[in-house]
Write a protein that holds these residues in place. Sequence first.
Motif, PDB file in Angstrom:
ATOM      1  N   LEU A  96       4.552   5.453  -5.355  1.00 42.89           N
ATOM      2  CA  LEU A  96       4.700   5.406  -6.812  1.00 42.89           C
ATOM      3  C   LEU A  96       3.744   6.379  -7.488  1.00 42.89           C
ATOM      4  O   LEU A  96       4.100   7.051  -8.448  1.00 42.89           O
ATOM      5  CB  LEU A  96       4.394   3.993  -7.325  1.00 42.89           C
ATOM      6  CG  LEU A  96       5.469   2.953  -7.161  1.00 42.89           C
ATOM      7  CD1 LEU A  96       5.060   1.684  -7.871  1.00 42.89           C
ATOM      8  CD2 LEU A  96       6.775   3.458  -7.755  1.00 42.89           C
ATOM      9  N   TRP A  97       2.550   6.443  -6.965  1.00 40.65           N
ATOM     10  CA  TRP A  97       1.535   7.291  -7.590  1.00 40.65           C
ATOM     11  C   TRP A  97       1.810   8.770  -7.318  1.00 40.65           C
ATOM     12  O   TRP A  97       1.905   9.588  -8.237  1.00 40.65           O
ATOM     13  CB  TRP A  97       0.153   6.870  -7.077  1.00 40.65           C
ATOM     14  CG  TRP A  97      -0.963   7.819  -7.387  1.00 40.65           C
ATOM     15  CD1 TRP A  97      -1.078   8.609  -8.498  1.00 40.65           C
ATOM     16  CD2 TRP A  97      -2.125   8.083  -6.603  1.00 40.65           C
ATOM     17  NE1 TRP A  97      -2.224   9.322  -8.451  1.00 40.65           N
ATOM     18  CE2 TRP A  97      -2.894   9.034  -7.307  1.00 40.65           C
ATOM     19  CE3 TRP A  97      -2.604   7.596  -5.391  1.00 40.65           C
ATOM     20  CZ2 TRP A  97      -4.115   9.501  -6.824  1.00 40.65           C
ATOM     21  CZ3 TRP A  97      -3.810   8.067  -4.920  1.00 40.65           C
ATOM     22  CH2 TRP A  97      -4.555   9.012  -5.623  1.00 40.65           C
ATOM     23  N   ILE A  98       1.966   9.144  -6.030  1.00 43.70           N
ATOM     24  CA  ILE A  98       2.011  10.553  -5.663  1.00 43.70           C
ATOM     25  C   ILE A  98       3.402  11.140  -5.845  1.00 43.70           C
ATOM     26  O   ILE A  98       3.555  12.229  -6.404  1.00 43.70           O
ATOM     27  CB  ILE A  98       1.556  10.749  -4.206  1.00 43.70           C
ATOM     28  CG1 ILE A  98       0.111  10.300  -4.040  1.00 43.70           C
ATOM     29  CG2 ILE A  98       1.711  12.201  -3.778  1.00 43.70           C
ATOM     30  CD1 ILE A  98      -0.913  11.144  -4.749  1.00 43.70           C
ATOM     31  N   GLY A 136       0.813  -1.225   0.000  1.00 43.16           N
ATOM     32  CA  GLY A 136       0.000   0.000   0.000  1.00 43.16           C
ATOM     33  C   GLY A 136       0.841   1.268   0.000  1.00 43.16           C
ATOM     34  O   GLY A 136       0.743   2.087  -0.917  1.00 43.16           O
ATOM     35  N   PRO A 137       1.702   1.456   1.001  1.00 39.45           N
ATOM     36  CA  PRO A 137       2.535   2.662   1.023  1.00 39.45           C
ATOM     37  C   PRO A 137       3.450   2.756  -0.195  1.00 39.45           C
ATOM     38  O   PRO A 137       3.681   3.854  -0.710  1.00 39.45           O
ATOM     39  CB  PRO A 137       3.362   2.496   2.299  1.00 39.45           C
ATOM     40  CG  PRO A 137       2.586   1.554   3.135  1.00 39.45           C
ATOM     41  CD  PRO A 137       1.881   0.624   2.207  1.00 39.45           C
ATOM     42  N   ALA A 138       3.914   1.591  -0.678  1.00 38.68           N
ATOM     43  CA  ALA A 138       4.795   1.613  -1.844  1.00 38.68           C
ATOM     44  C   ALA A 138       4.037   2.127  -3.071  1.00 38.68           C
ATOM     45  O   ALA A 138       4.528   2.998  -3.805  1.00 38.68           O
ATOM     46  CB  ALA A 138       5.335   0.213  -2.107  1.00 38.68           C
ATOM     47  N   ASN A 180      -4.932   4.119  -9.867  1.00 40.18           N
ATOM     48  CA  ASN A 180      -5.431   2.739  -9.865  1.00 40.18           C
ATOM     49  C   ASN A 180      -4.521   1.806  -9.075  1.00 40.18           C
ATOM     50  O   ASN A 180      -4.986   0.831  -8.496  1.00 40.18           O
ATOM     51  CB  ASN A 180      -5.575   2.228 -11.295  1.00 40.18           C
ATOM     52  CG  ASN A 180      -6.605   3.026 -12.054  1.00 40.18           C
ATOM     53  OD1 ASN A 180      -7.497   3.606 -11.451  1.00 40.18           O
ATOM     54  ND2 ASN A 180      -6.470   3.098 -13.350  1.00 40.18           N
ATOM     55  N   PHE A 181      -3.217   2.107  -9.055  1.00 41.36           N
ATOM     56  CA  PHE A 181      -2.291   1.271  -8.281  1.00 41.36           C
ATOM     57  C   PHE A 181      -2.721   1.248  -6.826  1.00 41.36           C
ATOM     58  O   PHE A 181      -2.885   0.196  -6.222  1.00 41.36           O
ATOM     59  CB  PHE A 181      -0.872   1.863  -8.351  1.00 41.36           C
ATOM     60  CG  PHE A 181      -0.110   1.501  -9.588  1.00 41.36           C
ATOM     61  CD1 PHE A 181      -0.635   1.774 -10.823  1.00 41.36           C
ATOM     62  CD2 PHE A 181       1.117   0.899  -9.504  1.00 41.36           C
ATOM     63  CE1 PHE A 181       0.055   1.455 -11.962  1.00 41.36           C
ATOM     64  CE2 PHE A 181       1.823   0.568 -10.629  1.00 41.36           C
ATOM     65  CZ  PHE A 181       1.298   0.854 -11.864  1.00 41.36           C
TER      66      PHE A 181
END
Lengths: 568, 402
Positions: free
Chosen positions: B348-350, B342-344, B358-359
């Motif tokens: 990656l997204w932010i 989750g945190p990873a 979506n990730f």
Amino acid sequence: MEKLSAEPPTVVSASTSKQPPPEKPEAVSLRTKIVLSFWAVILFLGLPTWWQTTSIYRADLPLQDMLNWADGFNTPTAIPLHIWISSPHISCSDAERIVRDTQQALDDLNEYPTLHQRLHLVNSRPSGQADKKEKGPLRTSCGEDTSSPSLGDPALKVHLEPANEGFAFELDPVIAEAVVRVPRNAATNTSQQLAEHLYGLFREEQIAAALQTVSLASHSQHAQAFLRSQPYDRVTKIEKQVNRAYKSSPEFHLTFSLFTASGAPSSWDVQDALKEHISPLVQALSSTSKFDVTTQIQLYSSYSPAIKPIIKDGLEGTFLQQKDLTAFVNAAEWPLAPSIGYGPTINFILYVPAKDEIPLRIDGVEGTSWLIPQWGGIQILNPPLSPDAIHGVVSLPPHLTKDLLRQPFEAFASQLLSVLGVPQADQFGKVLPLQLRLDVYKRFSTFTLYLKAASSLGSLARLAQRLSNIPIPKHVAELVDDAIGNLTAARHAFLESRWDSALTHSEIAYSDSEKAFFDKSMVGQVYFPDEHKVAVYLPLLGPIGVPLLVGLLRELKRFATRMRGLRK
Amino acid sequence: MAISLDRKTAAIYAGAALLRLLVLVAFPDLSDFLGEQVEISTPISSFKRLQEGLFLYQHGLSPYDGGVYHQAPLLLVIFEILPSALVFVALDLSNAASLHMIAEGLHLPTPRFRKLDGSIIAAAYLFNPFTILSCLGKSTSIFTNTAIIQAVLNAQSGNAFRAMFSLAIGTYLSMYPGLLLPPTLLMILKNKSQSTAGPILIMSYLGALAALLSATLVLTDGFWDFISSCYGAQLTVTDLTPNVGLWWYFFIEIFDSFRDFFIGVFWLHLAGYVGGLTLRLQDQPLFVITSLLGLFAIFKPYPSIADVSLYLGFLPMYSHILPLTRYTFIAASVLLYSTLLGPAFYHLWIYAGSGNANFFYAITLVWSLGLTILVGDTLFAVLRDEWEIERPEMRGKSVRQI
């Protein structure tokens, strides 16, 4: 779904040799209660929520009224165009006869009632003076009082002067007045000639109004008949003029931009040029529309890269091909801001080419300016090159002076008038007095806004009828009521030929009807037909709904069998 | 019921307190960092937003003026007086102690049940990484958790009015504990020593709630600001900051015209379980509450790992059903996997920009799936346990649902 496991596990052993024992009655009633508890939430909370959140508020619109306005049933059939005739030096009976005969001739020439000229013999002196000084019964009885409300605003004031020579019709160069010299040995011929002059003066305006009626209202037999009676080439010419012009609007933005292909010139005396050439026009037009003026300078902004100017042997400079002129605007790079606020933007572009292209001209044409219909005007300026003070290299001037800007801004001024649709000349190519032209523009603008407002109302009514699932908020209904009220007021003003009041009401009606038609909360659901709702509901509620439904059906079945058992 | 203070118990509590205080004092940056993680702090439980509200409150402005603060004004008073680190650690310890007492007093009518050691339950709560992280991240959900645990404790030990008051505090703080009213009432009414009638209890609950709400009038001027900002934000889900729940992505994507309807559907979905579960598991109200807490941690509008830590605080009391569960391994690995990923994926997204929304949403779906498996599986095990009491001859045989 946890719900499934929440239901009582009626369980059989894996060894299927023996039947599962019958369920206990407590277990059965518990299951019924559980199923009912889920359905109670759905029925008592879910259904009201569904009803509350998806019901569409539709305010009552006066649909038939709106359609009637759009169809032109309420458009005044006769919009008179008052022409005041004064004749201080002609005997009253003569003047009355001339007016009567001319009116007769005008009626014979033309039966179309919109903007039909009505002649009125008026008392040439203001009524107050007439009462005080000249007590003669002859003068006071001759003609109507100018302050009488039935006269409305005059489109033209005609002064009849007795003359010895032949008939002459002379227009004032600035204001909307004309002097007509009437030969003393007046025959019916005079009236005929006068009628023809007047008819010719307002003929194009009448054709333009008829064209607008045909394009915007659905009941336009009169206008169509009138257009058919007119020469075809004249009608098409006016149609072109109308199409070239910007659509009438209560507000316009004028943007004057200086685009230079290189770094110079980087400044211009635009304030002076505006003050000299544009402000008087804007001032004069301000009674019709509101104008905002903005200016900008953009350096290193070359024209569209798709255009390749050609070089001709023996001629200095470069040439633009005529077919390229429409693609000249570099829409991708030039920051021609979209409309700020309400109302369309009219662009005027002064383009200074790079040094090696100077002079940039248009192949086969004398001038260097052209007009883009419904968009604005472009002008290429080839400033004189001067040697640099330090290096002696020939370069572009860093500053465009007022004198250099005179010719381009004169062109812009005339372009502004034609982009707005202000007529230039009468049917014979004679330049008309400015006031007359502006008045024609104002009347045309008023009439167009009026027709457009009515037409928007009709579109809204049809939209509301066709799409039964769009919401109609209360404020839209209020705007519609307001627009209808203003249209009615404008209609009365038309009949009385009070153009200023007609314009004010038409503008309000127009902006109200546009606001109502383009209301954000309505268009959201225009493209959301009912079958799409299934696509929203089903995948999201289906997985929850199926087990609930199956549970309910099972319970009902069990209940039915038990009732049957009881009856036996 | 007092906790017997032997060396083991003392070590557990002292160790947990020391661990938390050490991190909070020695690594204040870590606490700030954790406080910004979307898994720990949501718009309705963020300590950072609370500080914003506190600042406005201390300067005589309405704490809801900035549109950032969505929590109850009572919290402002607490943090105005007390240092935040101590409040969070103390609440965590008191929650553990309450769970300790609940466990010690628990008697379940099943042969599998063995007397619980309260200190183990407390340790399971105190050293649960989710509990530690949400305490260090200063998620204010802990106040609601405390209120719920207190309500359960008092309901179990027969203090009916205190239970109702605690539940009212929970409802006042974050609304959804109100849904626990039926199982809590059931728990009180099943208690033999209790003689108060149900309607009186409901009245006392409503009275307490009204009293708390009217206390707001004393604290701030804008009562309606408070209602719309605190409860309106939860009811209408205005802040769509990503979190581990299922709402934010759905309401970013849903057509505007259906937004209101689906907010209603989601809330009713949350409420729908209460009646069914309470009816079905009448004999075990504590397990109804536990399962509901698990469901709330999945389906409520702004869930965080603090809600999961509460669920996982209650769940060990049912360790006797562990042999009957079927998918605990899958549930545990799915939860572990999504906790790490989750945190990873959020990073990656932010921050890295190499992933998209979506990730993160996919991993929250997996997280919710893991919790759903856990809730469903334990529910199955408890029902199976019930069934085995009814038919002892079926012990150990495999079953299937029809």
